[in-house]
Design a protein around this motif. Structure first.
Motif, PDB file in Angstrom:
ATOM      1  N   ASN A 254      17.573  34.982 -17.177  1.00 23.95           N
ATOM      2  CA  ASN A 254      18.065  33.830 -17.937  1.00 23.95           C
ATOM      3  C   ASN A 254      18.933  32.964 -17.031  1.00 23.95           C
ATOM      4  OD1 ASN A 254      20.880  34.804 -18.025  1.00 23.95           O
ATOM      5  ND2 ASN A 254      20.076  36.393 -19.373  1.00 23.95           N
ATOM      6  N   THR A 255      19.376  31.833 -17.552  1.00 21.27           N
ATOM      7  CA  THR A 255      20.078  30.856 -16.711  1.00 21.27           C
ATOM      8  C   THR A 255      21.394  31.393 -16.146  1.00 21.27           C
ATOM      9  OG1 THR A 255      21.064  29.894 -18.721  1.00 21.27           O
ATOM     10  CG2 THR A 255      19.044  28.877 -17.866  1.00 21.27           C
ATOM     11  N   ASP A 256      22.125  32.217 -16.909  1.00 22.90           N
ATOM     12  CA  ASP A 256      23.407  32.738 -16.420  1.00 22.90           C
ATOM     13  C   ASP A 256      23.211  33.647 -15.215  1.00 22.90           C
ATOM     14  OD1 ASP A 256      24.979  31.420 -18.261  1.00 22.90           O
ATOM     15  OD2 ASP A 256      24.981  33.064 -19.707  1.00 22.90           O
ATOM     16  N   MET A 261      22.741  34.812  -9.154  1.00 31.79           N
ATOM     17  CA  MET A 261      21.933  35.270  -8.031  1.00 31.79           C
ATOM     18  C   MET A 261      21.636  34.127  -7.057  1.00 31.79           C
ATOM     19  SD  MET A 261      21.631  38.508  -8.371  1.00 31.79           S
ATOM     20  CE  MET A 261      23.311  38.415  -9.072  1.00 31.79           C
ATOM     21  N   THR A 262      21.439  32.946  -7.581  1.00 32.70           N
ATOM     22  CA  THR A 262      21.185  31.776  -6.718  1.00 32.70           C
ATOM     23  C   THR A 262      22.404  31.478  -5.864  1.00 32.70           C
ATOM     24  OG1 THR A 262      19.631  30.821  -8.316  1.00 32.70           O
ATOM     25  CG2 THR A 262      20.598  29.328  -6.689  1.00 32.70           C
ATOM     26  N   PHE A 263      23.581  31.525  -6.478  1.00 32.29           N
ATOM     27  CA  PHE A 263      24.808  31.267  -5.722  1.00 32.29           C
ATOM     28  C   PHE A 263      25.015  32.326  -4.644  1.00 32.29           C
ATOM     29  CE2 PHE A 263      29.323  32.015  -4.971  1.00 32.29           C
ATOM     30  CZ  PHE A 263      29.732  30.748  -4.570  1.00 32.29           C
ATOM     31  N   LEU A 264      24.899  33.620  -5.021  1.00 31.79           N
ATOM     32  CA  LEU A 264      25.124  34.701  -4.069  1.00 31.79           C
ATOM     33  C   LEU A 264      24.096  34.666  -2.941  1.00 31.79           C
ATOM     34  CD1 LEU A 264      26.721  37.189  -3.268  1.00 31.79           C
ATOM     35  CD2 LEU A 264      25.350  38.541  -4.860  1.00 31.79           C
ATOM     36  N   ASN A 265      22.842  34.413  -3.292  1.00 35.16           N
ATOM     37  CA  ASN A 265      21.796  34.314  -2.278  1.00 35.16           C
ATOM     38  C   ASN A 265      22.092  33.203  -1.275  1.00 35.16           C
ATOM     39  OD1 ASN A 265      18.911  32.879  -1.586  1.00 35.16           O
ATOM     40  ND2 ASN A 265      18.766  35.114  -1.555  1.00 35.16           N
ATOM     41  N   GLY A 266      22.696  32.135  -1.762  1.00 33.94           N
ATOM     42  CA  GLY A 266      23.024  30.999  -0.893  1.00 33.94           C
ATOM     43  C   GLY A 266      24.170  31.275   0.060  1.00 33.94           C
ATOM     44  N   LEU A 267      24.882  32.400  -0.120  1.00 35.60           N
ATOM     45  CA  LEU A 267      25.973  32.747   0.794  1.00 35.60           C
ATOM     46  C   LEU A 267      25.481  33.504   2.022  1.00 35.60           C
ATOM     47  CD1 LEU A 267      28.673  34.113  -1.718  1.00 35.60           C
ATOM     48  CD2 LEU A 267      28.360  31.757  -0.931  1.00 35.60           C
ATOM     49  N   GLY A 445      17.724  39.366  -0.050  1.00 34.63           N
ATOM     50  CA  GLY A 445      17.046  39.276   1.240  1.00 34.63           C
ATOM     51  C   GLY A 445      15.949  38.236   1.287  1.00 34.63           C
ATOM     52  N   GLY A 446      15.657  37.599   0.150  1.00 35.24           N
ATOM     53  CA  GLY A 446      14.604  36.600   0.117  1.00 35.24           C
ATOM     54  C   GLY A 446      13.209  37.186   0.053  1.00 35.24           C
ATOM     55  N   VAL A 447      13.110  38.499  -0.133  1.00 30.72           N
ATOM     56  CA  VAL A 447      11.803  39.132  -0.279  1.00 30.72           C
ATOM     57  C   VAL A 447      11.143  38.655  -1.569  1.00 30.72           C
ATOM     58  CG1 VAL A 447      10.603  41.357  -0.513  1.00 30.72           C
ATOM     59  CG2 VAL A 447      12.564  41.142   1.029  1.00 30.72           C
ATOM     60  N   LYS A 448      11.943  38.431  -2.581  1.00 30.41           N
ATOM     61  CA  LYS A 448      11.469  37.869  -3.854  1.00 30.41           C
ATOM     62  C   LYS A 448      12.391  36.725  -4.237  1.00 30.41           C
ATOM     63  CE  LYS A 448       9.243  41.996  -5.738  1.00 30.41           C
ATOM     64  NZ  LYS A 448       9.258  42.728  -4.453  1.00 30.41           N
ATOM     65  N   SER A 449      11.840  35.734  -4.905  1.00 32.20           N
ATOM     66  CA  SER A 449      12.665  34.637  -5.386  1.00 32.20           C
ATOM     67  C   SER A 449      13.567  35.146  -6.506  1.00 32.20           C
ATOM     68  CB  SER A 449      11.775  33.508  -5.915  1.00 32.20           C
ATOM     69  OG  SER A 449      11.099  33.923  -7.108  1.00 32.20           O
ATOM     70  N   VAL A 450      14.573  34.382  -6.841  1.00 28.42           N
ATOM     71  CA  VAL A 450      15.491  34.772  -7.919  1.00 28.42           C
ATOM     72  C   VAL A 450      14.720  34.984  -9.212  1.00 28.42           C
ATOM     73  CG1 VAL A 450      17.368  33.973  -9.393  1.00 28.42           C
ATOM     74  CG2 VAL A 450      17.528  33.677  -6.914  1.00 28.42           C
ATOM     75  N   ASN A 451      13.859  34.048  -9.560  1.00 28.07           N
ATOM     76  CA  ASN A 451      13.113  34.143 -10.805  1.00 28.07           C
ATOM     77  C   ASN A 451      12.164  35.340 -10.809  1.00 28.07           C
ATOM     78  OD1 ASN A 451      12.235  32.886 -13.428  1.00 28.07           O
ATOM     79  ND2 ASN A 451      10.277  32.806 -12.344  1.00 28.07           N
ATOM     80  N   GLY A 455      12.720  38.721 -13.039  1.00 29.51           N
ATOM     81  CA  GLY A 455      11.630  38.985 -13.982  1.00 29.51           C
ATOM     82  C   GLY A 455      11.089  40.393 -13.827  1.00 29.51           C
ATOM     83  N   LYS A 456      10.866  40.822 -12.576  1.00 30.97           N
ATOM     84  CA  LYS A 456      10.356  42.170 -12.337  1.00 30.97           C
ATOM     85  C   LYS A 456      11.396  43.230 -12.678  1.00 30.97           C
ATOM     86  CE  LYS A 456       6.830  41.094  -8.867  1.00 30.97           C
ATOM     87  NZ  LYS A 456       5.717  41.646  -9.681  1.00 30.97           N
ATOM     88  N   MET A 457      12.657  42.928 -12.405  1.00 29.48           N
ATOM     89  CA  MET A 457      13.722  43.849 -12.762  1.00 29.48           C
ATOM     90  C   MET A 457      13.766  44.054 -14.275  1.00 29.48           C
ATOM     91  SD  MET A 457      17.867  43.434 -12.176  1.00 29.48           S
ATOM     92  CE  MET A 457      17.761  43.088 -10.420  1.00 29.48           C
ATOM     93  N   GLU A 458      13.693  42.970 -15.002  1.00 29.50           N
ATOM     94  CA  GLU A 458      13.717  43.023 -16.464  1.00 29.50           C
ATOM     95  C   GLU A 458      12.527  43.811 -17.008  1.00 29.50           C
ATOM     96  OE1 GLU A 458      12.886  39.527 -19.451  1.00 29.50           O
ATOM     97  OE2 GLU A 458      14.991  39.398 -18.783  1.00 29.50           O
TER      98      GLU A 458
END
Length: 502
Positions: A254-256, A261-267, A445-451, A455-458
């Motif tokens: 979801n968006t939250d 994850m997008t913010f953390l990945n960007g670090l 690690g960028g192996v999978k996109s955030v979405n 999605g796979k985790m869920e």
């Protein structure tokens, strides 16, 4: 005693003639019995009513805290009727304790009256019917930190009692931050401020002659349980404090959570190069960091910020490059605060709890006394003993107001304790946490996109919970019977028994 027996024999000879036996045999025997009974009253001493011995099992790291307050418990009104408390240690590792306890509970053992559980075990033990629901007084949990309370609950009911607290916190280089104009923790308590402070310092690193290997932030991002804790904290810092929605369905993509994850990945740097002179603050090798490697980077003076457990305070005090004081015992080179959150709002939680809770086995036989012991261990005297004896933090909020001399530094962790949240409370947590760890690492690690990763985790967690992915074993999530039998034989050999009696 010999004279008494002789007199009885002589009396019986006198009354035991044939005539007396014929006419008064019954009376004689009756009188003899009465005499023996009367004499016995003066010989037999009253037998003191015996109390009970309670048995509590905890890890050997936790045991000294319990042992230190046994005398006080026995002297307290809560200890009425208890003669002794036997502390049984199940080894150094929580995993060893879990194997031993699950085997004992599955077998219906009544060996223990109180069991110490890791905060993530409550649901598993409650779902299997191994521990009792606790009967609490109104407001009894009000003075405990929220993450510890949540870790004690399952399906809206209390099955455990908060004991001691461990939590994720942010260590920061106070000296370097102050040199760059950041004088308060309020200057880096949101995501954007946190990143901006790290970027500013890294940009000035060469000019200020800082370590060329200095990075902005280290945490625990490898694919293991420490990574799960980091994932939950960043998710909670966006305002989502559970992986389940109000209907009990897994809700992660979801968006939250995506924003976190997008913010953390960007670090995280995309290549294995330094982060100075870039827009990144986490080095690429940070993806393999655990507790040990991240604290090593910190104590080497090569990190501005570090997410870590409280044990690193001791490491920091012991490091010559970090332990300068102002002359009154206050450390000026480093500090501790809560992990940043998205906006700083009260609903945003960023400190995952670890530690222990206490429960009563359903097979126990002394449940009233066991509950009294649990309540005593959850109160201030025992909470502070666990701190001084074992360096385990109080789960009781008010205990932070009465810290013993030499432990004033613990107050630095209180701000983080107010933002605590629990890991998922679910009987299959041990199985699906592996999925969280793997997909979290893939996302960073960028192996999978955030979405895709979320999605796979869920989906993976949903399948495990629904039973589409079978869990090996026989009623003990995550463990096969064969494994348990072998592990039990090894674990029993390391059980240590400590006894304290009045």
């Amino acid at each position: 005693m010999y004279k008494i027996r002789q007199e009885i024999c002589n009396w019986y000879k006198n009354v035991g003639s044939d005539k007396m036996k014929t006419k008064n045999g019954f009376v004689s025997i009756t009188l003899l019995g009465m005499m023996v009974f009367t004499l016995g009253l003066g010989i037999i001493q009253p037998v003191k009513a015996q109390g009970v011995t309670l048995k509590i099992i905890v890890t050997d790291q936790q045991a000294p805290g319990v042992e230190a307050v046994i005398d006080e418990f026995l002297a307290d009104t809560l200890g009425t009727g208890v003669d002794a408390v036997e502390v049984i240690s199940s080894g150094t590792r929580a995993d060893d304790q879990l194997v031993y306890l699950t085997t004992q509970m599955a077998a219906g053992s009544s060996e223990f009256d109180v069991v110490g559980l890791d905060t993530v075990w409550t649901a598993q033990f409650a779902e299997n019917g191994w521990i009792d629901e606790l009967t609490l007084e109104s407001g009894e949990f009000d003075d405990y930190f929220s993450g510890m309370v949540d870790s004690s609950m399952y399906n809206g009911k209390a099955y455990a009692y908060p004991y001691f607290l461990n939590l994720g916190v942010l260590f920061y280089r106070a000296d370097i931050l102050a040199r760059n104009g950041y004088d308060s923790v309020d200057d880096f308590d949101t995501w954007d401020e946190f990143k901006a402070a790290a970027n500013t310092i890294l940009a000035n690193a060469t000019e200020q002659a800082l370590d060329p290997d200095l990075v902005g932030f280290v945490g625990q991002f490898d694919a293991y349980e420490g990574g799960v804790c980091n994932f939950i904290e960043w998710m909670g810092s966006a305002g989502q404090t559970s992986i389940f929605d109000s209907d009990g369905e897994v809700d992660l993509n979801n968006t939250d959570v995506q924003s976190a994850m997008t913010f953390l990945n960007g670090l995280i740097a995309p290549r294995y190069t330094g982060v100075q002179g870039t827009d990144y603050i986490v080095p690429r090798e940070g993806l393999t960091h655990d507790e040990g490697s991240s604290v090593g980077k910190w104590t080497a003076g090569e990190a501005i910020f570090m997410r870590q457990w409280p044990f690193a305070y001791g490491n920091s005090k012991a490091e010559a490059g970090l332990n300068a004081t102002d002359g009154s015992g206050n450390y000026v080179q480093f500090g501790v605060t809560a992990m940043p959150t998205k906006t700083g709002g009260d609903s945003e939680k960023s400190a995952v709890v670890g530690g222990a809770v206490l429960a009563i086995p359903t097979s126990g036989t002394q449940k009233t006394e066991a509950m009294n012991l649990i309540r005593f261990l959850g109160d201030e005297v025992a909470q502070l003993a666990e701190l001084t004896e074992c360096s385990n933090f109080p789960a009781l909020k008010s205990a932070f107001d009465n810290l013993p001399a030499g432990y004033e530094w613990v107050a630095e962790f209180e701000s983080a304790a107010e933002r605590t949240l629990a890991r998922p409370v679910h009987p299959k947590y041990a199985t699906f946490s592996v999925e969280i760890a793997d997909y979290f690492n893939d996302i960073l690690g960028g192996v999978k996109s955030v979405n895709e990763g979320l999605g796979k985790m869920e989906s993976a967690i949903t399948e495990i919970i629904s039973g589409k992915i079978e869990i090996p074993g026989n009623g003990i999530p995550g463990y096969s019977i064969g494994f348990l039998v072998v592990a039990l034989s090894l674990t029993v050999s390391i059980i240590l028994v400590r006894k304290r009696r009045t």
